[in-house]
Write an enzyme that holds these catalytic residues in place. Structure first.
Site, short mmCIF file in Angstrom:
data_model
loop_
_atom_site.label_atom_id
_atom_site.label_comp_id
_atom_site.label_asym_id
_atom_site.label_seq_id
_atom_site.Cartn_x
_atom_site.Cartn_y
_atom_site.Cartn_z
N GLU A 131 0.86 -1.20 0.00
CA GLU A 131 0.00 0.00 0.00
C GLU A 131 0.89 1.24 0.00
OE1 GLU A 131 -3.54 -0.27 2.16
OE2 GLU A 131 -3.84 1.89 2.35
N ARG A 132 0.61 2.14 -0.93
CA ARG A 132 1.41 3.36 -1.09
C ARG A 132 2.89 3.03 -1.25
NH1 ARG A 132 -3.18 5.71 -2.36
NH2 ARG A 132 -4.62 5.85 -0.62
N GLU A 256 -10.65 4.66 9.08
CA GLU A 256 -10.78 4.33 7.65
C GLU A 256 -11.29 2.90 7.45
OE1 GLU A 256 -6.92 5.35 5.97
OE2 GLU A 256 -7.52 7.44 5.81
N ARG A 306 -11.37 17.72 10.22
CA ARG A 306 -10.56 16.50 10.39
C ARG A 306 -9.29 16.77 11.20
NH1 ARG A 306 -8.50 12.76 5.34
NH2 ARG A 306 -6.59 12.01 6.31
N ASP A 335 -2.58 14.49 7.14
CA ASP A 335 -2.15 13.21 6.57
C ASP A 335 -0.92 13.38 5.69
OD1 ASP A 335 -2.11 10.58 5.93
OD2 ASP A 335 -4.00 10.54 4.84
N GLU A 357 5.13 9.57 13.88
CA GLU A 357 5.22 8.83 12.61
C GLU A 357 5.39 9.81 11.45
OE1 GLU A 357 1.98 5.87 12.17
OE2 GLU A 357 1.86 6.37 10.05
N GLU A 363 4.00 9.21 -0.50
CA GLU A 363 2.63 9.23 -1.01
C GLU A 363 2.20 10.61 -1.49
OE1 GLU A 363 -0.27 7.94 1.85
OE2 GLU A 363 -1.95 8.32 0.48
N GLU A 468 7.08 21.70 -2.62
CA GLU A 468 6.02 22.48 -1.98
C GLU A 468 5.59 23.65 -2.87
OE1 GLU A 468 7.37 24.54 1.51
OE2 GLU A 468 5.34 24.76 2.29
N TRP A 498 -14.02 13.10 2.80
CA TRP A 498 -12.73 12.80 3.44
C TRP A 498 -12.19 13.93 4.32
CZ3 TRP A 498 -10.56 8.06 3.51
CH2 TRP A 498 -11.07 7.12 2.61
C1 BDP Z 1 -3.19 7.51 4.24
C2 BDP Z 1 -3.04 6.54 3.12
C3 BDP Z 1 -3.67 5.21 3.40
C4 BDP Z 1 -3.21 4.70 4.76
C5 BDP Z 1 -3.49 5.74 5.82
C6 BDP Z 1 -2.94 5.36 7.18
O1 BDP Z 1 -3.63 7.10 1.96
O2 BDP Z 1 -3.33 4.33 2.37
O3 BDP Z 1 -3.85 3.50 5.08
O4 BDP Z 1 -2.86 6.94 5.47
O5 BDP Z 1 -1.96 5.96 7.60
O6 BDP Z 1 -2.28 8.55 4.03
O7 BDP Z 1 -3.48 4.48 7.85
#
Ligand code: BDP
Length: 636
Positions: A131-132, A256, A306, A335, A357, A363, A468, A498
């Site tokens: 993923e990513r 999510e 958010r 995010d 983190e 991404e 940026e 979202w």
């Molecule tokens: C987002 C990503 C997704 C991750 C999520 C996460 O798009 O794929 O699952 O973060 O950190 O940025 O859980």
């Protein structure tokens, strides 16, 4: 043991990087697995191992205050003496020696420096194997099966150890059905990987599903149900029986779509403490992610924000977690955008062990097609340049991995520097990103010429700010294509649930997060930051639209209007990528041909993409605002 029997192209530590050791007389005292690793490294590096009077001496018996991983380097009469209190310290000292670290005492800033893989066991229909992931497939699994490429895993463990990483989570935080079995009938696959990482002092962790007991036959996963407690205790006991130094669990819950304690009317503390209770007798920890928010919000309701979510969910629980719970917080409140303020939660959990983190996988910063050296961003967050400092507050540092089975490890060969820099900054928050890049260059391209070094600085030092400049303006974030998140789409997420909005209209743009007239998010910060962010006049320009909805004619701190700033930065950012490409062409003779070509090809794509961003952002805001560029440059 072959050190660089590389099926891959050079990352840091190819043979030439061992110059400070090669040919020297080295004495090592002590025993155990890590000492054997040190010996094997030294042998492969061409050191002469001796019983007495080495030019370089590694030994235990150092000051206990050095703890498990620290060490001391003393230089005397042309000799180098290294003392550690424990074998992990000897291993780290070896890699420091290669960097020609000066004499002194060395200890990591935080105890756990962890890399989290978002690898799937099965190929996910949308997210793929990783993923990513932008560096090929997984190093651990392929299409549902273990890869068992253990030499490659060993080489990877070595790379991680060499930049100071000491923990790795093997699988995706989004845990699908097959992955729940890693904890049970597929545990042997984890044990096999753990054996490779162990030799380099790295403990292995697993992402687990909060609903794992349900996958294995229980009717529910209520953290206060005795059967659930017993299930976790037994599953965890079995893990430690096979992997005695297992690190612990990583959990994304109620986020999510992942299951969590909310289903049972329980809190995140109840959920985290359940797993912590199972891990405690074995010395393990649970990393419980604070990335919890409503991804089904009503985009018409401007009071919902958010950015507030992690703080709102977790601060009431400060002090309620067991000792072996680590709450893992993304560095920003949204995010992993190219620019965000530091997450206010980080400054608001004094009674909780926190891990911060960051996202090495790019991404939202160009997906390892764009060159974007992230160390300057991470360093400024650690130091607290534009908000509360992370250094001194975070007990642990975590990066989402940017590695895979790509021959260059990271897709973009120069993205290796991000992984390296993460490890080094996690070890020493005060290191300068420019110095880290020098270290990485020296280790990756042994004997690098001044021209190569200068070029790498020219194309990398400022690359985050370049990125940026040509993407979402002034901290507003997103504006990426939905789903895969590559390339511009200004309104892609604007009318979705979202929670990632920019609120542009004909008069202005940005999200009002003030206490006075907006979502109240600025109130989550301690002073003086709450007041600085609350005031449009005092807020740092790069965060202006993160905190404020501003008219296009609003004059920023740098003297330009919002609209002119947008135009100027987008023209400048795209032009800078063309200059990066030009500079890279000047060092074709200085790096391996394949690496040169890979980077050259990616720079072509970066220039193309930056121009696309420039044109879409500028055209969008010209049309919305009707205000022309004061320099009359072409906007379509
Ligand atoms: C987002 C990503 C997704 C991750 C999520 C996460 O798009 O794929 O699952 O973060 O950190 O940025 O859980």
């Amino acid at each position: 043991m072959p050190i660089v029997d590389e099926p891959v192209h050079p990352a840091w530590l190819p043979p030439g990087a061992w110059r400070p050791i090669t040919g020297r007389r080295v004495r090592v005292t002590g025993e155990g697995l890590l000492v054997r690793t040190v010996l094997a490294e030294l042998r492969a590096a061409g050191a002469t191992l001796v019983e007495t009077d080495g030019d370089v001496e590694f030994g235990l018996g150092g000051d206990p205050a050095l703890d498990g991983e620290g060490f001391e380097i003393v230089r005397r009469d042309g000799r180098t003496l290294i003392r550690a209190a424990a074998p992990h310290g000897l291993l780290h000292s070896l890699f420091h020696l290669l960097r020609e670290a000066p004499a002194g005492r060395y200890r990591p800033a935080v105890d756990r420096r962890m890399v989290d893989h978002w690898d799937n066991v099965d190929v996910h229909p949308v997210m793929g194997q990783v993923e990513r992931g932008y560096a090929g497939g997984s190093l651990f699994w392929r299409a549902g099966e273990p890869r068992r490429d253990l030499p490659r895993v060993a080489a990877y463990a070595r790379l991680l150890a060499a930049c100071g990483v000491n923990a790795v989570a093997l699988n995706n935080v989004n845990v699908h059905a097959t992955e729940t079995r890693l904890l049970t009938d597929r545990l042997a696959e984890v044990a096999e990987l753990a054996a490779e990482f162990r030799r380099y002092g790295i403990r292995v962790h697993l992402s687990v599903s909060f609903a794992a007991p349900v996958h294995h036959g229980l009717p529910g996963a209520d953290p206060l149900d005795d059967r659930v407690v017993a299930w976790w205790a037994e599953a965890t006991r079995a893990v430690y029986e096979m992997i005695p130094d297992f690190g612990g669990y990583l959990v994304k819950a109620d986020s999510e779509g992942q299951p969590g304690p909310f289903t049972y009317g329980r809190s995140h503390a109840d959920g985290a403490n359940l797993l912590a209770g199972a891990l405690a007798p074995h010395g393990g920890v649970v990393h419980w992610r604070a990335f919890v928010y409503n991804h089904r919000q009503d985009w018409r309701d401007r009071s919902v924000d958010r950015a507030r979510a992690a703080y709102d969910h977790f601060t009431p629980l400060d002090g309620a977690f067991r000792d072996n719970v680590v709450v893992q917080v993304k560095h920003g409140p949204m995010d992993f955008q190219a620019r965000e303020p530091v997450a206010p939660l980080i400054a608001a959990m004094p009674a909780t062990r926190l891990a911060v983190e960051v996202q090495a996988t790019q991404e939202y910063t160009g997906q390892q097609r764009h060159l974007c050296y992230l160390a300057p961003m991470w360093s400024s967050l650690l130091r607290g340049t534009d908000g509360p400092a992370i250094a001194g507050v975070a007990a642990e540092m975590v990066a989402v991995a940017n590695t895979g089975d790509d021959p260059f490890w990271t897709g973009h060969p120069l993205a290796q520097a991000n992984l390296y820099a993460f490890g080094r900054l996690a070890w020493d928050h005060t290191l300068d990103p420019v110095t880290i890049l020098d270290e990485w260059t020296g280790l990756t391209f042994p004997g690098a010429s001044p021209a190569l070094r200068a070029t790498l600085h020219a194309v990398m030092d400022g690359s985050w700010q370049t990125y940026e400049r040509y993407t979402a303006p002034l901290g507003v974030g997103f504006m990426v294509r939905p789903g895969h998140h590559y390339g511009p789409d200004v309104d892609g997420y604007e009318y979705t649930p979202w929670g990632t909005y920019h609120h542009a209209d004909r008069d202005g743009v940005g999200v009002d997060r003030t206490v006075a007239t907006g979502t109240g998010f600025t109130g989550q910060y301690p002073q003086p930051w709450a007041s600085i962010y609350e005031s449009a006049a005092d807020c740092p320009d790069e965060l202006a639209l993160f905190f404020h909805h501003l008219p296009y004619g609003h004059v920023l701190r740098d003297g330009r209007t919002v609209i002119q700033h947008i135009y100027d930065t987008h023209f400048a950012g795209a032009a800078e990528t063309a200059e990066m490409r030009r500079r890279w062409q000047t060092i074709s003779d200085e790096v391996p041909t394949e690496l040169f070509r890979r980077v050259a090809g990616l720079l072509n794509e970066q220039v193309r993409s930056a121009e696309e961003w420039r044109d879409q952002i500028n055209a969008y805001f010209l049309r919305k605002s009707g205000v022309p560029d004061e320099h009359g440059r072409p906007i379509y």
